[in-house]
Design a protein around this motif. Structure first.
Motif, mmCIF file in Angstrom:
data_model
loop_
_atom_site.group_PDB
_atom_site.id
_atom_site.type_symbol
_atom_site.label_atom_id
_atom_site.label_comp_id
_atom_site.label_asym_id
_atom_site.label_seq_id
_atom_site.Cartn_x
_atom_site.Cartn_y
_atom_site.Cartn_z
ATOM 1 N N GLU A 134 1.162 6.824 2.625
ATOM 2 C CA GLU A 134 0.105 7.578 3.309
ATOM 3 C C GLU A 134 -0.840 6.648 4.058
ATOM 4 O O GLU A 134 -1.189 6.894 5.219
ATOM 5 N N HIS A 135 -1.256 5.564 3.412
ATOM 6 C CA HIS A 135 -2.176 4.634 4.056
ATOM 7 C C HIS A 135 -1.498 3.865 5.189
ATOM 8 O O HIS A 135 -2.128 3.577 6.216
ATOM 9 N N ASP A 146 0.835 -1.197 0.000
ATOM 10 C CA ASP A 146 0.000 0.000 0.000
ATOM 11 C C ASP A 146 0.873 1.252 0.000
ATOM 12 O O ASP A 146 2.101 1.184 0.128
ATOM 13 N N THR A 147 0.237 2.403 -0.101
ATOM 14 C CA THR A 147 0.964 3.667 -0.149
ATOM 15 C C THR A 147 1.504 4.038 1.228
ATOM 16 O O THR A 147 1.000 3.582 2.264
#
Length: 217
Positions: free
Chosen positions: A112-113, A109-110
């Motif tokens: 940010e996440h 995932d990113t």
């Protein structure tokens, strides 16, 4: 939470051995979602939906039961907190290895996440320490339920002690984010699908609500 409903059959397809891989389960869930079916307890905007389209991750998910499993993203304390939260929010999550699958999803995932997820775990730990003087995994069942019940309530609601509950209003978004990860991971497991009424020759067009009397929605 909700009552059990009869689910309409939309497809018949026997599986060899009566078992499904995580990839096959997700494929069926995505097909149902494409037909307009909402996933149990997972908001349509939650990042887990996009991650379920990653074929390589779903292949790797078949190795999560390995005895030498180690988290790829979470540290030991985060994994312990996630496991405790998951089991309390959706009972059966420990057996379904929800924590391991979420860690795998986070690994692709990113940033940010990943950061948001870590902050949500930290928020529950901070709330637990402030209210009970202990980490969330160390709370007894009634204390865990109290914290989660207040966090799951609409942000403006007073907490169960009758106070304004500012910290619990702050936990509401964290609760919703974690609930999405946990519910998505649980109901994309064979254990979760069977709970929803799956059998080897049937796929359903809709899902019932949460049936765990001690769960949180």
């Amino acid at each position: 939470m909700g009552t059990k409903s009869v689910l309409p059959v939309i497809k018949e397809e026997a599986e060899i051995g009566g078992q499904l891989t995580r990839r096959e389960i997700v494929r069926r869930l995505l097909a149902a979602a494409g037909a307009g079916t909402a996933w149990p307890l997972v908001a349509a905007s939650h990042p887990i939906h996009e991650l379920f389209r990653n074929e390589a991750v779903l292949e790797e998910a078949e190795n999560l039961a390995a005895a030498d499993w180690r988290p790829l993203v979470l540290n030991a304390q985060q994994d312990e907190t996630l496991s405790a939260l998951a089991e309390r929010i959706v009972p059966g999550s420990t057996k379904a290895q929800v924590n391991r699958f979420i860690d795998l999803l986070l690994s692709v995932d990113t940033a940010e996440h990943k950061q948001k997820f870590a902050e949500s775990l930290a928020a529950f730990e901070a709330g637990s320490q402030k209210r009970f003087g202990k980490r969330f995994p160390s709370l007894d069942a009634s204390q865990q339920n109290m914290l989660l019940t207040d966090a799951s309530a609409y942000p403006a609601k007073e907490d169960s002690s009758g106070s304004a509950g500012r910290e619990n209003r702050g936990l509401h978004k964290d609760f919703e984010d974690l609930k999405g990860w946990i519910s998505g991971a649980y109901y994309s497991s064979e254990m979760g699908m069977r709970e929803l009424g799956w059998t080897p020759d049937r796929v359903f067009a809709s899902f019932p609500g949460c049936e765990h009397p001690e769960g949180h929605s």
